[in-house]
Design an enzyme around this catalytic site. Sequence first.
Site, mmCIF file in Angstrom:
data_model
loop_
_atom_site.group_PDB
_atom_site.id
_atom_site.type_symbol
_atom_site.label_atom_id
_atom_site.label_comp_id
_atom_site.label_asym_id
_atom_site.label_seq_id
_atom_site.Cartn_x
_atom_site.Cartn_y
_atom_site.Cartn_z
ATOM 1 N N TYR A 13 -50.173 -3.570 1.208
ATOM 2 C CA TYR A 13 -51.309 -4.443 1.558
ATOM 3 C C TYR A 13 -52.628 -3.916 0.993
ATOM 4 O O TYR A 13 -53.555 -4.689 0.770
ATOM 5 C CB TYR A 13 -51.414 -4.572 3.074
ATOM 6 N N ILE A 14 -52.721 -2.589 0.799
ATOM 7 C CA ILE A 14 -53.957 -2.006 0.273
ATOM 8 C C ILE A 14 -53.851 -1.767 -1.238
ATOM 9 O O ILE A 14 -54.726 -2.172 -2.007
ATOM 10 C CB ILE A 14 -54.256 -0.666 0.991
ATOM 11 N N ASP A 33 -44.691 2.225 -7.442
ATOM 12 C CA ASP A 33 -44.162 2.156 -6.070
ATOM 13 C C ASP A 33 -42.707 2.606 -6.091
ATOM 14 O O ASP A 33 -41.998 2.392 -7.083
ATOM 15 C CB ASP A 33 -44.264 0.716 -5.535
ATOM 16 N N THR A 85 -49.218 5.877 6.219
ATOM 17 C CA THR A 85 -49.380 7.044 7.105
ATOM 18 C C THR A 85 -49.070 6.581 8.529
ATOM 19 O O THR A 85 -49.980 6.378 9.332
ATOM 20 C CB THR A 85 -50.818 7.621 7.026
ATOM 21 N N THR A 120 -55.176 6.214 5.355
ATOM 22 C CA THR A 120 -55.841 6.693 6.566
ATOM 23 C C THR A 120 -55.198 8.016 6.988
ATOM 24 O O THR A 120 -53.976 8.067 7.177
ATOM 25 C CB THR A 120 -55.679 5.650 7.693
ATOM 26 N N ARG A 153 -61.261 -0.380 4.767
ATOM 27 C CA ARG A 153 -61.566 -1.051 6.048
ATOM 28 C C ARG A 153 -61.468 -2.565 5.931
ATOM 29 O O ARG A 153 -62.164 -3.294 6.623
ATOM 30 C CB ARG A 153 -62.955 -0.627 6.533
ATOM 31 N N LYS A 205 -63.385 6.793 9.101
ATOM 32 C CA LYS A 205 -62.367 5.736 9.195
ATOM 33 C C LYS A 205 -61.703 5.757 10.577
ATOM 34 O O LYS A 205 -61.527 4.726 11.236
ATOM 35 C CB LYS A 205 -61.320 5.933 8.094
ATOM 36 N N ARG A 212 -63.292 0.974 18.623
ATOM 37 C CA ARG A 212 -62.768 -0.288 19.141
ATOM 38 C C ARG A 212 -61.759 -0.036 20.253
ATOM 39 O O ARG A 212 -61.745 -0.715 21.272
ATOM 40 C CB ARG A 212 -62.186 -1.107 17.991
ATOM 41 N N CYS A 259 -53.376 -0.036 13.139
ATOM 42 C CA CYS A 259 -54.635 0.713 12.969
ATOM 43 C C CYS A 259 -55.203 1.175 14.311
ATOM 44 O O CYS A 259 -55.227 2.357 14.601
ATOM 45 C CB CYS A 259 -55.670 -0.150 12.238
HETATM 46 N N1 LIG Z 1 -53.019 -2.755 5.775
HETATM 47 C C1 LIG Z 1 -54.240 -2.586 6.235
HETATM 48 O O1 LIG Z 1 -54.869 -3.530 6.728
HETATM 49 C C2 LIG Z 1 -54.925 -1.244 6.151
HETATM 50 C C3 LIG Z 1 -56.302 -1.175 6.406
HETATM 51 C C4 LIG Z 1 -56.937 0.051 6.291
HETATM 52 C C5 LIG Z 1 -56.212 1.190 5.955
HETATM 53 N N2 LIG Z 1 -54.861 1.097 5.740
HETATM 54 C C6 LIG Z 1 -54.142 2.323 5.372
HETATM 55 O O2 LIG Z 1 -53.779 2.256 3.999
HETATM 56 C C7 LIG Z 1 -52.531 2.956 3.787
HETATM 57 C C8 LIG Z 1 -51.537 2.008 3.126
HETATM 58 O O3 LIG Z 1 -51.292 0.940 4.027
HETATM 59 P P1 LIG Z 1 -50.552 -0.408 3.593
HETATM 60 O O4 LIG Z 1 -50.762 -1.356 4.710
HETATM 61 O O5 LIG Z 1 -50.937 -0.778 2.196
HETATM 62 O O6 LIG Z 1 -49.036 0.124 3.574
HETATM 63 P P2 LIG Z 1 -47.739 -0.695 3.091
HETATM 64 O O7 LIG Z 1 -46.624 -0.194 3.928
HETATM 65 O O8 LIG Z 1 -48.054 -2.145 3.010
HETATM 66 O O9 LIG Z 1 -47.527 -0.219 1.574
HETATM 67 C C9 LIG Z 1 -47.284 1.090 1.184
HETATM 68 C C10 LIG Z 1 -46.456 1.082 -0.106
HETATM 69 O O10 LIG Z 1 -46.288 2.436 -0.527
HETATM 70 C C11 LIG Z 1 -44.988 2.589 -1.060
HETATM 71 N N3 LIG Z 1 -44.657 4.026 -1.052
HETATM 72 C C12 LIG Z 1 -44.316 4.815 0.000
HETATM 73 N N4 LIG Z 1 -44.198 6.097 -0.413
HETATM 74 C C13 LIG Z 1 -44.475 6.121 -1.741
HETATM 75 C C14 LIG Z 1 -44.530 7.141 -2.722
HETATM 76 N N5 LIG Z 1 -44.304 8.418 -2.407
HETATM 77 N N6 LIG Z 1 -44.829 6.785 -3.994
HETATM 78 C C15 LIG Z 1 -45.064 5.500 -4.312
HETATM 79 N N7 LIG Z 1 -45.049 4.477 -3.425
HETATM 80 C C16 LIG Z 1 -44.758 4.804 -2.151
HETATM 81 C C17 LIG Z 1 -44.123 1.722 -0.171
HETATM 82 O O11 LIG Z 1 -42.916 1.366 -0.844
HETATM 83 C C18 LIG Z 1 -45.050 0.512 0.059
HETATM 84 O O12 LIG Z 1 -44.846 -0.507 -0.913
HETATM 85 C C19 LIG Z 1 -52.112 3.458 5.168
HETATM 86 O O13 LIG Z 1 -52.564 4.767 5.347
HETATM 87 C C20 LIG Z 1 -52.840 2.529 6.125
HETATM 88 O O14 LIG Z 1 -53.062 3.115 7.376
HETATM 89 C C21 LIG Z 1 -54.220 -0.088 5.810
#
Ligand SMILES: NC(=O)c1ccc[n+]([C@@H]2O[C@H](COP(=O)([O-])OP(=O)(O)OC[C@H]3O[C@@H](n4cnc5c(N)ncnc54)[C@H](O)[C@@H]3O)[C@@H](O)[C@H]2O)c1
Length: 424
Positions: A13-14, A33, A85, A120, A153, A205, A212, A259
């Site tokens: 998602y990020i 990935d 994470t 995060t 964020r 962060k 909240r 989160c």
């Molecule tokens: N989604 C949100 O709204 C959001 C907002 C703020 C912060 N975050 C933080 O951002 C980070 C990522 O979150 P996300 O929601 O994108 O996660 P996600 O689970 O959607 O995506 C993570 C991706 O990383 C890949 N992956 C895992 N280990 C790997 C590695 N060693 N090498 C390569 N790829 C690998 C997974 O296959 C997956 O596609 C987290 O720490 C999360 O807490 C997320």
Amino acid sequence: MKDKKITIVGLGYIGLPTAAVMARAGMEVLGYDLNRRVIDALNRGEIIIEEPGLSELVNEMVSSGRLKGISTLQESDVFIIAVPTPITEDKKADMSYVKSAAEDILPHLKPGNIVVLESTSPPGATEDIIVPILERSGLKIGDEVFVAHSPERVLPGRIIQELVENDRIIGGINPESTEIVKEVYRTFVDGEIYTTDSKTAEMCKLMENTFRDVNIALANELAILSENMGIDAWEVIKFANKHPRVNLHQPGPGVGGHCIAVDPWFVIENHPEGKLIRQARNINDGMPDKVMEKIQELVQSDEAKVAILGATYKPNVDDTRESPVLKLVEKLLQKTRLQVAIHDPHVDREVFPYSGRLYDQIEDAVKDADLIVLGVNHFEYSTLDFGLLGNLMKAKRLYDTRNYLNEKELVENGFQVTILGRGI
Ligand SMILES: NC(=O)c1ccc[n+]([C@@H]2O[C@H](COP(=O)([O-])OP(=O)(O)OC[C@H]3O[C@@H](n4cnc5c(N)ncnc54)[C@H](O)[C@@H]3O)[C@@H](O)[C@H]2O)c1
């Protein structure tokens, strides 16, 4: 900066929206990935997650040749780590994905490289986890390789706009790293970019979500006190918030999502002195128990049927991660003999843990029920026909944990209505 080759490690998602937005800003971006499905889809110009506008942007960037998926890492100028994470059973950050991402970058590291941790992470992670791994390259980290944390964020549903418009924090392991990473983000961020050190950036962060969580805990405590004192918490919140410097949050059946329900634990995982944060987490995690007790009080029979409306962690999304309603369901099934039926128009039956209790039609879920519990204030529930639903039930009782439904209409249709936080 625009001539730099960027590699995003972790395309969720990020990572994926970041990759697409950086490609749109004119950079050459590689997306890496471990999940082969993600890479194959990307190279066809497709995505496997839902996010408005992302599919079109990815397609355009892949067609332009500026965005490409890779399944083996290679040399790059900038590496941005955006891997998960999650939280462990014992409430600590699981940093194994971050460690393995840094280890995968290691063989490709060369002088002048920039490494950014976006995941995060607990305070100190960039210095204590990323730097020691990169030092194994023999390069001088901070002098020859620049390292920073830049937390994300964005709000799911608005990620593409917010990646560009939101203000951002960059915290380097030294001032040189901070400045050079700021230049990377300046290529696509329109918001302000504030600079600090990496540990402060990590804490910022975490404290955004902790703020909240603590405020929701205060609202939940107000709800519990109000019920015991014979006060309506919702009226207290409405009038107290007329004060120009007060913003009481809203109570509910608990806090979910990946989160707010998770990040406060990262702050205190090695710090028992963080008492307020721990207490807030415990109050919010205790809400499903409070809701269960109220349900037992309302139904007056051990084997009554309870129909729960909504199972996601917040309204109008399909995400059930850490959902307090699922915790409630688990407790009801483990600790009572009540029959539980669930309705939620958003959840995906294929991945829903209680799919055997999930009804596609709300009429089937509430049929012969002794109580409806509104668990999530999905928009769809604002237009329900309670005249019709009430006639299908064994007893017309409703417990609104969000103070969302039209109470007057429910009462007119013969319902006995209970609202979480209302003690009168
Ligand atoms: N989604 C949100 O709204 C959001 C907002 C703020 C912060 N975050 C933080 O951002 C980070 C990522 O979150 P996300 O929601 O994108 O996660 P996600 O689970 O959607 O995506 C993570 C991706 O990383 C890949 N992956 C895992 N280990 C790997 C590695 N060693 N090498 C390569 N790829 C690998 C997974 O296959 C997956 O596609 C987290 O720490 C999360 O807490 C997320």
